[in-house]
Design a protein around this motif. Structure first.
Motif, PDB file in Angstrom:
ATOM      1  N   VAL A  87       0.858  -1.186   0.000  1.00 23.83           N
ATOM      2  CA  VAL A  87       0.000   0.000   0.000  1.00 23.83           C
ATOM      3  C   VAL A  87       0.888   1.228   0.000  1.00 23.83           C
ATOM      4  O   VAL A  87       1.813   1.340   0.799  1.00 23.83           O
ATOM      5  CB  VAL A  87      -0.911   0.018   1.245  1.00 23.83           C
ATOM      6  N   ASP A  99     -18.390  -2.981   0.088  1.00 24.89           N
ATOM      7  CA  ASP A  99     -19.236  -2.344   1.105  1.00 24.89           C
ATOM      8  C   ASP A  99     -20.245  -3.340   1.652  1.00 24.89           C
ATOM      9  O   ASP A  99     -20.483  -3.423   2.851  1.00 24.89           O
ATOM     10  CB  ASP A  99     -19.985  -1.135   0.502  1.00 24.89           C
ATOM     11  N   ASN A 125      -8.097  -1.234   7.528  1.00 29.46           N
ATOM     12  CA  ASN A 125      -8.900  -0.726   6.410  1.00 29.46           C
ATOM     13  C   ASN A 125      -8.810  -1.644   5.199  1.00 29.46           C
ATOM     14  O   ASN A 125      -9.768  -1.795   4.438  1.00 29.46           O
ATOM     15  CB  ASN A 125      -8.439   0.676   6.018  1.00 29.46           C
ATOM     16  N   LEU A 154     -12.313  -1.205   3.212  1.00 28.82           N
ATOM     17  CA  LEU A 154     -12.492   0.238   3.066  1.00 28.82           C
ATOM     18  C   LEU A 154     -11.447   0.788   2.115  1.00 28.82           C
ATOM     19  O   LEU A 154     -11.696   1.721   1.360  1.00 28.82           O
ATOM     20  CB  LEU A 154     -12.356   0.927   4.424  1.00 28.82           C
ATOM     21  N   LEU A 155     -10.277   0.189   2.183  1.00 30.50           N
ATOM     22  CA  LEU A 155      -9.170   0.617   1.348  1.00 30.50           C
ATOM     23  C   LEU A 155      -9.015  -0.384   0.214  1.00 30.50           C
ATOM     24  O   LEU A 155      -8.974  -1.591   0.441  1.00 30.50           O
ATOM     25  CB  LEU A 155      -7.896   0.667   2.208  1.00 30.50           C
ATOM     26  N   ARG A 209     -16.115  -1.873  -5.530  1.00 32.38           N
ATOM     27  CA  ARG A 209     -16.251  -1.084  -4.307  1.00 32.38           C
ATOM     28  C   ARG A 209     -17.583  -1.376  -3.618  1.00 32.38           C
ATOM     29  O   ARG A 209     -17.666  -1.561  -2.412  1.00 32.38           O
ATOM     30  CB  ARG A 209     -16.165   0.401  -4.672  1.00 32.38           C
TER      31      ARG A 209
END
Lengths: 414, 223
Positions: B10, B78, B49, B54-55, B74
């Motif tokens: 990351v 969620d 995350n 989330l990431l 995405r």
């Protein structure tokens, strides 16, 4: 749940929300109010005269003729002869004719000399006839019928004796002292210039002039009550209104009158002239509209600013909702929903205030300006305006909503 | 495996050359309680995350419950998070203008599973098992003590019966007594619901409660 969050979140930020709610309400109030008044003014303007097919006067501009014959504004350029009136009035297509004689005044109100036919045929609004609150149409030479406003302002009632003056200024020196007129009728309010008019018989006008000429100094005064209608034939009148047997002949008759050879005459269609006149007032109308639009823009921008400011303080909330699994567009919609709720509440509040104002002020507006406003705020036009307001609010809220959306979407690496 | 990370890297969006987190291989087995410790800024939150989706994982593979998060859209991440992962933070665990019940209902509204019984019926036993007194249920969150808030937060995180509970320094705002209560309640719930716990903190004093203790520097090559 979605709606619940939006409502609770708004309640949680009462201060700023109430402020922008009030701003929206004021904008709605102004916008709808102006639109309403505009509409009603236009209607009441257009309904000043109805059921009259042609108005005839001396050759002048058509607006001028309309202004002095209907609105009692300005001065006629010239009179037309009684002979010409009689000739046209007796034409085979003519159903009725009302002669109008202007030029005198009483305490600043115009005196209109006419015939009893006036009360029979003249109509306004949606073909409404003139109605009497008290009394009846004049019969005698010295009978007077008062418009609603004249009677109210000057405090006259049936049986009162009044004096009429030549000319239009209230402090006129050439008062026709010897010609006392008696009030025999009081008209109900119409919201048209009729309310500001003192109506007498054509012969009454002649009599008061005759009286003042012969009775100058009071030496040769005679009992004018003995004068009979008919003995005093007018030599000229200012204008006259015509009702025709068939609408089909209107244009032909108009042309004939305009080509009348004995003297220069002008015939106008009241509807056409009225809309011409309204177009001149139209600029003012547009300015009012523009101003109310700007008030709306300001209010909507205020709403956007309030929501934008809230984005910062709602960082944790946005983060939390994302963690709970709320998609990014959920936050966008939440923001828009809040704007929508503020806007809807503003619409309800603004319309309710306007309605109350119209109900409470309606009578005094009518009394002061002769402007009749009904309280029916919900017109199709009004609905279009409200939809427009909603669209504007949602557009303004799109900026903070997009901010929230992108914040929710680009989950930052801490 | 409950969690599997392989070849993950990351980077800061503003500085693509600078890695924050690089993990060659790391996994957590089912029903483990894992304690990851490290100083602040060492990438603990980034790890969480990543695991919770989330990431977005741009490089490497992240799978939770055998499903590849890096292959999901995405929107699917969620949904996956709402259904399978409970999350507790140090603070701001609850929407402050809603009460306890409403906060839990809110969490439930994003999930497609969990107990669909209406109202407070399904939430009541949960709050009771977490020692939240019923008189606190309808109070605004701001009127609850920090300890009460954290317990409501666990209830909120558990309402959808997630398989994995992620906790990001959940005890750091609590005093010693509350911390011990919180941890014992948390552990018994994890045990009862047969969940996996990923717990991140800088407080080594808590390590004794966990089955697996891991220093972030041991798995993150950057730190």
């Amino acid at each position: 749940m979605f709606l619940k969050i939006a409502i609770k979140s708004l309640l949680n930020r009462k201060g700023s929300v109430v402020m922008s709610l009030l701003a929206i309400s004021v904008a709605i109030f102004v916008l709808l109010g102006i639109e309403h008044i505009r509409q009603q003014a236009r209607d009441s303007f257009a309904s000043t005269v109805s059921g009259v097919d042609l108005i005839v006067g001396a050759k002048t501009g058509s607006l001028n003729l309309l202004l002095y014959s209907v609105f009692r504004v300005g001065t006629p350029t010239d009179n037309i002869s009684w002979k010409a009136y009689q000739e046209i009035a007796e034409g085979k297509d003519v159903a009725w004719a009302i002669p109008l004689s202007l030029g005198d005044s009483h305490s600043g109100y115009r005196v209109l000399g006419t015939t009893p036919d006036y009360f029979e045929h003249f109509s306004f609004g949606n073909k409404r006839r003139l109605a009497f609150v008290e009394g009846e149409a004049f019969e005698g030479v010295f009978d007077v019928v008062l418009g609603a406003e004249v009677a109210r302002t000057l405090g006259y009632s049936l049986g009162d004796e009044i004096t009429l003056a030549h000319g239009v200024v209230s402090t006129n020196f050439s008062l026709h002292e010897n010609s006392p007129f008696t009030v025999v009728g009081l008209l109900s309010p119409t919201g048209t210039p009729v309310d500001q008019t003192v109506h007498v018989q054509l012969q009454g006008i002649e009599a008061m002039h005759a009286g003042s000429e012969s009775g100058f100094g009071g030496a040769t005064s005679y009992d004018q009550r003995q004068l009979e209608a008919g003995q005093l034939e007018p030599k000229s009148i200012t204008a006259f209104m015509l009702g025709l047997k068939s609408r089909m002949v209107t244009f032909r008759l108009q042309r004939e009158i305009n080509d009348y050879s004995a003297e220069p005459l002008l015939a106008i269609l009241p509807g056409v002239a009225l809309s011409e006149l309204w177009q001149m007032v139209g600029v003012f109308e547009s300015v009012l509209r523009l101003i109310s639009m700007l008030v709306l823009v300001a209010a909507v921008l205020g709403l956007g600013a309030v929501l934008l400011a809230s984005v910062r303080e709602r960082n944790h909330e946005i983060h939390l909702l994302r963690v709970l699994g709320a998609p990014s567009y959920y936050l966008f919609l939440l923001m828009e929903l809040e704007a929508l709720l503020i806007c809807l509440a503003g619409i309800v509040l603004g319309t309710a205030c306007l309605y109350l104002c119209l109900v409470m002020l309606g009578d005094s507006l009518f009394a002061t300006f002769g402007l009749h406003l009904d309280a029916g705020v919900f017109t199709p036009d009004g609905l279009v305006i409200l939809l427009f307001v909603l669209a504007a609010a949602l557009t303004a809220a799109a900026i903070p909503s997009m901010r929230v959306y992108s914040q929710a979407k680009s989950y930052n690496v801490q | 495996m409950m969690i599997e990370l392989s070849g993950v890297s990351v980077t800061q969006p503003s500085a693509p050359d600078l890695s924050i987190l690089e993990i060659e291989n790391w996994s957590v087995a089912y029903r483990q309680t894992v304690f990851v410790h490290g100083p602040s800024g060492s990438g603990k939150s980034t790890l969480l995350n990543l695991v919770s989706g989330l990431l977005e994982c741009r490089k490497g593979g992240v799978s939770v419950l055998g499903e590849r998060l890096d292959h999901m859209s995405r929107r699917r991440r969620d949904r996956f998070r709402a259904n399978h992962i409970g999350y507790v933070f140090q603070r701001f665990n609850l929407v402050h203008y809603l009460n306890a019940i409403e906060n839990i209902e809110l969490a439930r509204s994003f999930s497609e599973r969990g107990d669909r019984r209406t109202g407070a019926d399904s939430i009541r036993p949960l709050l009771e098992s977490l020692n939240v007194a019923s008189r606190e249920w309808h109070k605004p969150i701001s009127q609850l003590s920090m300890g009460q808030q954290q317990r409501v937060a666990i209830a909120r995180a558990l309402v959808n019966r997630p398989e994995l509970l992620v906790a990001d320094e959940p005890t750091s705002s609590l005093d010693q007594d509350n911390r011990d209560t919180f941890l014992s309640v948390l552990m018994s719930i994890i045990e009862e619901h047969k969940m996996t716990l990923l717990f991140v903190s800088h407080d080594m004093g808590l390590a004794q409660h966990f089955t697996q203790v891991q220093a972030l520097s041991g798995i993150n090559r950057v730190a």
